[in-house]
Motif scaffolding. Sequence first.
Motif, PDB file in Angstrom:
ATOM      1  N   LYS A  56       0.833  -1.231   0.000  1.00  0.00           N
ATOM      2  CA  LYS A  56       0.000   0.000   0.000  1.00  0.00           C
ATOM      3  C   LYS A  56       0.854   1.262   0.000  1.00  0.00           C
ATOM      4  N   ASN A  57       0.379   2.273  -0.728  1.00  0.00           N
ATOM      5  CA  ASN A  57       1.045   3.586  -0.699  1.00  0.00           C
ATOM      6  C   ASN A  57       0.630   4.342   0.576  1.00  0.00           C
ATOM      7  N   LEU A  58       1.532   5.219   0.990  1.00  0.00           N
ATOM      8  CA  LEU A  58       1.178   6.072   2.146  1.00  0.00           C
ATOM      9  C   LEU A  58       0.157   7.128   1.687  1.00  0.00           C
ATOM     10  N   GLN A  59      -0.906   7.277   2.431  1.00  0.00           N
ATOM     11  CA  GLN A  59      -1.957   8.228   1.990  1.00  0.00           C
ATOM     12  C   GLN A  59      -2.230   9.379   2.974  1.00  0.00           C
ATOM     13  N   PHE A  60      -1.978   9.170   4.263  1.00  0.00           N
ATOM     14  CA  PHE A  60      -2.316  10.178   5.279  1.00  0.00           C
ATOM     15  C   PHE A  60      -1.095  10.612   6.066  1.00  0.00           C
ATOM     16  N   ILE A  61      -1.117  11.783   6.530  1.00  0.00           N
ATOM     17  CA  ILE A  61      -0.064  12.270   7.437  1.00  0.00           C
ATOM     18  C   ILE A  61      -0.725  12.924   8.650  1.00  0.00           C
ATOM     19  N   GLN A  62      -0.180  12.617   9.826  1.00  0.00           N
ATOM     20  CA  GLN A  62      -0.751  13.218  11.036  1.00  0.00           C
ATOM     21  C   GLN A  62      -0.270  14.668  11.133  1.00  0.00           C
ATOM     22  N   VAL A  63      -1.209  15.592  11.329  1.00  0.00           N
ATOM     23  CA  VAL A  63      -0.828  17.022  11.347  1.00  0.00           C
ATOM     24  C   VAL A  63      -1.187  17.711  12.669  1.00  0.00           C
ATOM     25  N   ASN A  64      -1.618  16.945  13.636  1.00  0.00           N
ATOM     26  CA  ASN A  64      -2.005  17.554  14.920  1.00  0.00           C
ATOM     27  C   ASN A  64      -1.690  16.563  16.023  1.00  0.00           C
ATOM     28  N   ASP A  65      -1.604  17.105  17.260  1.00  0.00           N
ATOM     29  CA  ASP A  65      -1.289  16.285  18.433  1.00  0.00           C
ATOM     30  C   ASP A  65       0.072  15.609  18.317  1.00  0.00           C
ATOM     31  N   ILE A  66       0.918  16.174  17.491  1.00  0.00           N
ATOM     32  CA  ILE A  66       2.282  15.643  17.374  1.00  0.00           C
ATOM     33  C   ILE A  66       3.068  15.945  18.636  1.00  0.00           C
ATOM     34  N   LEU A  67       2.890  17.163  19.127  1.00  0.00           N
ATOM     35  CA  LEU A  67       3.619  17.590  20.320  1.00  0.00           C
ATOM     36  C   LEU A  67       3.353  16.661  21.504  1.00  0.00           C
ATOM     37  N   THR A  68       2.093  16.324  21.718  1.00  0.00           N
ATOM     38  CA  THR A  68       1.737  15.517  22.892  1.00  0.00           C
ATOM     39  C   THR A  68       2.151  14.056  22.724  1.00  0.00           C
ATOM     40  N   GLN A  69       2.328  13.666  21.470  1.00  0.00           N
ATOM     41  CA  GLN A  69       2.689  12.254  21.240  1.00  0.00           C
ATOM     42  C   GLN A  69       4.147  12.122  20.811  1.00  0.00           C
ATOM     43  N   SER A  70       4.958  13.057  21.218  1.00  0.00           N
ATOM     44  CA  SER A  70       6.335  13.086  20.697  1.00  0.00           C
ATOM     45  C   SER A  70       7.134  11.815  21.016  1.00  0.00           C
ATOM     46  N   ILE A  71       6.765  11.204  22.123  1.00  0.00           N
ATOM     47  CA  ILE A  71       7.546  10.005  22.443  1.00  0.00           C
ATOM     48  C   ILE A  71       6.870   8.728  21.945  1.00  0.00           C
ATOM     49  N   SER A  72       5.729   8.893  21.324  1.00  0.00           N
ATOM     50  CA  SER A  72       4.998   7.723  20.838  1.00  0.00           C
ATOM     51  C   SER A  72       5.718   7.110  19.637  1.00  0.00           C
ATOM     52  N   THR A  73       5.481   5.839  19.489  1.00  0.00           N
ATOM     53  CA  THR A  73       6.101   5.136  18.358  1.00  0.00           C
ATOM     54  C   THR A  73       5.150   5.086  17.184  1.00  0.00           C
TER      55      THR A  73
ATOM     56  N   ILE B 286      -7.573  26.578   0.201  1.00  0.00           N
ATOM     57  CA  ILE B 286      -7.277  26.543   1.630  1.00  0.00           C
ATOM     58  C   ILE B 286      -7.456  25.094   2.056  1.00  0.00           C
ATOM     59  N   ILE B 287      -6.471  24.530   2.793  1.00  0.00           N
ATOM     60  CA  ILE B 287      -6.525  23.126   3.197  1.00  0.00           C
ATOM     61  C   ILE B 287      -7.229  23.039   4.542  1.00  0.00           C
ATOM     62  N   PRO B 288      -8.280  22.225   4.613  1.00  0.00           N
ATOM     63  CA  PRO B 288      -9.173  22.231   5.780  1.00  0.00           C
ATOM     64  C   PRO B 288      -8.460  22.044   7.123  1.00  0.00           C
ATOM     65  N   LYS B 289      -7.484  21.158   7.242  1.00  0.00           N
ATOM     66  CA  LYS B 289      -6.942  20.883   8.568  1.00  0.00           C
ATOM     67  C   LYS B 289      -5.567  21.489   8.791  1.00  0.00           C
ATOM     68  N   TRP B 290      -5.219  22.405   7.936  1.00  0.00           N
ATOM     69  CA  TRP B 290      -3.881  23.012   8.042  1.00  0.00           C
ATOM     70  C   TRP B 290      -3.956  24.511   8.033  1.00  0.00           C
ATOM     71  N   PRO B 291      -3.222  25.265   8.820  1.00  0.00           N
ATOM     72  CA  PRO B 291      -2.325  24.760   9.885  1.00  0.00           C
ATOM     73  C   PRO B 291      -3.107  24.375  11.127  1.00  0.00           C
ATOM     74  N   PRO B 292      -2.415  23.766  12.118  1.00  0.00           N
ATOM     75  CA  PRO B 292      -3.106  23.446  13.366  1.00  0.00           C
ATOM     76  C   PRO B 292      -3.600  24.747  14.015  1.00  0.00           C
ATOM     77  N   VAL B 293      -4.844  24.748  14.389  1.00  0.00           N
ATOM     78  CA  VAL B 293      -5.417  25.935  15.068  1.00  0.00           C
ATOM     79  C   VAL B 293      -6.305  25.465  16.212  1.00  0.00           C
ATOM     80  N   ASN B 294      -6.695  26.395  17.017  1.00  0.00           N
ATOM     81  CA  ASN B 294      -7.588  26.052  18.135  1.00  0.00           C
ATOM     82  C   ASN B 294      -9.038  25.901  17.691  1.00  0.00           C
TER      83      ASN B 294
END
Length: 609
Positions: A17-34, A69-77
């Motif tokens: 399978k090709n890669l299709q999605f990229i996580q763009v939020n909650d990266i900071l809180t999951q920084s140590i996640s694998t 305009i990309i719906p989920k970018w950039p991360p906002v409140n």
Amino acid sequence: MDTITIQNLKCNKHPNKNLQFIQVNDILTQSISTKPLFYCSSCFNHDLHFQSINYLMIDQIFQEAETNIIPKWPPVNNYQIISDLIDLTSNQSSLDYVQQITDFFDQFKEEFLNKIDIIQKKMINEALKYPIDTQQIIKRYQDISNILQFKQLLNNQQPNNLQDHSILCKEFISQMESQKDKNTELLQSLLTQANQLQKNFNMEYPHMIKQQLFTFIDHISFFNLEIPEVNSINHNSTRSHQQTNITNQNNQIGDFKLGSDLIMKLVSNESNFCSDQFLNKLNDILQSINPLLKQFSFKTAVFKENKEQIDFSKISEEKINFIEEYVKHSVALSRGEQQFEQEAKDSLEIKQMIQIVESKMSFLKQDFIQQFEKFLVDVKPFLKQINFTNSFTDKQKFDFFRNINLKDSKLYTLFEENLPNLDLKLFATEYNNGQRDCVVNKKENGYYEIEKLNNIGWVNCISSINLQKDLKYIFRIKVESLNEGKCFIIGLMKNSDTGITDGSTNELICQLQKNNQSVIKVGSWGIDKQLKGAGFKTSVENMIELRLYLKEQILEMLDYPNYEYKLGLDDKYKVKLTQFDDLRFYIGICNQETKIILMDVKIVNEFIY
Ligand SMILES: [Zn+2]
């Protein structure tokens, strides 16, 4: 390397399978996640806690980053902001302001020029109907006058034959002269047309319109902040504008802007009687140009000092109509036409009011009546509020009193009748067994009836009290029964004498005798001074009136109600009236079957007649 993009990379977990999605939020809180940053479609399916808000399609960034305009970018409140921006940009045309403005002006210029062209042509056509310029006037003149033909004729000079030439010219001139009327008419018409145009031609007005158009064009704006009160435009009905309380703010000197509401307020005042249709139409027009009106500002108060519009809206329509009529009436009066004023005075309502105040019983001064009449004439329209027909309970009585002469005996009688009757008790004294031989009956209506039971002698009937010096008394006596030739006496007696002698002693009396159907005076017993008539005589149907005012030594006898005779006390006895302190009213009777009635005893302010 260039061809290897993230899109071509295979998933580590799912190599097909090709890669299709990229996580763009909650990266900071999951920084140590694998947890991997990239997802393929299977990773997506296997992630039971997948939160779509945190992932973006890689493809979308590649395809849309340039234009959208990309719906989920950039991360906002608050992702709603991005969503709203997407909505806004999706409606291409509404956001393209410069283009809209450009379009407006392009269209405006085109329409403007077209309109100007049309009106220019129309005006030129209008002008062409008239012989406007000098050239045209001369051309028309040439047509009418045949001057060029004349010139040509003269040009064909034949010096050898002046006579022939002369004949031709004469012919031509004669023909033209024969058309004198027609020539005159045509030239006059030419002159009139030329003059008419000159008079009607107005260069100022188009200039004015041009200037106003420029002013309007100067105010073209697409931005509300530059348009005065554009937000306050409301399209309520005319009536609501009349209610707007704008007078206060406009009664102060200050810089204020003209507006449709102020104009409506001024125009729609009830006293102007503008029709609703007119006001509604005017309101619509004014509303539509309100932003323009607001350009005009005043450095003055709308109303005069301490004044504002009369608030006719607060009174009834009926009253407004009265006021309208009053003003018309007042204007007519102010012209000073005698006839108009006289007609007002002669109107039923004013006549009647004046009759009421002029009535003899109102005791008003002539000055006052005149002022009152002037006032009534002034306010005549308002008198309509009073119904003057059938206003009297008794018109006959009103007319009687209105016309009454205060010296009239009928009035005096009426006046007297309204005075309270004084209950002056009568009784017979012991003298000559008066109490035995005389009966005094008080009747239900207050009369005292005195009757003698035998012929034995004179008895005294007197009042139960001494008469007061400062009161004016009236006694009325009626002969109920008296035999022919028999007498009775009326007058005064000292109380101290009444038990011991008869009334003749002090001579303050008059003796009266039945004579046919009359009662006449006989003898001379004090009341004998002729003041009116000759002698004294009255019908038995009528009465005898005795008047008494001790203080002024008045003791008189009259026939009532005719007052044809009047006898006063002889001067020599008058002093007794003031001297004696115990004088009483007195009736003396002697014969059987004599019945005398004391009908009235009154106290009056004045003796009239
Ligand atoms: Zn995968």
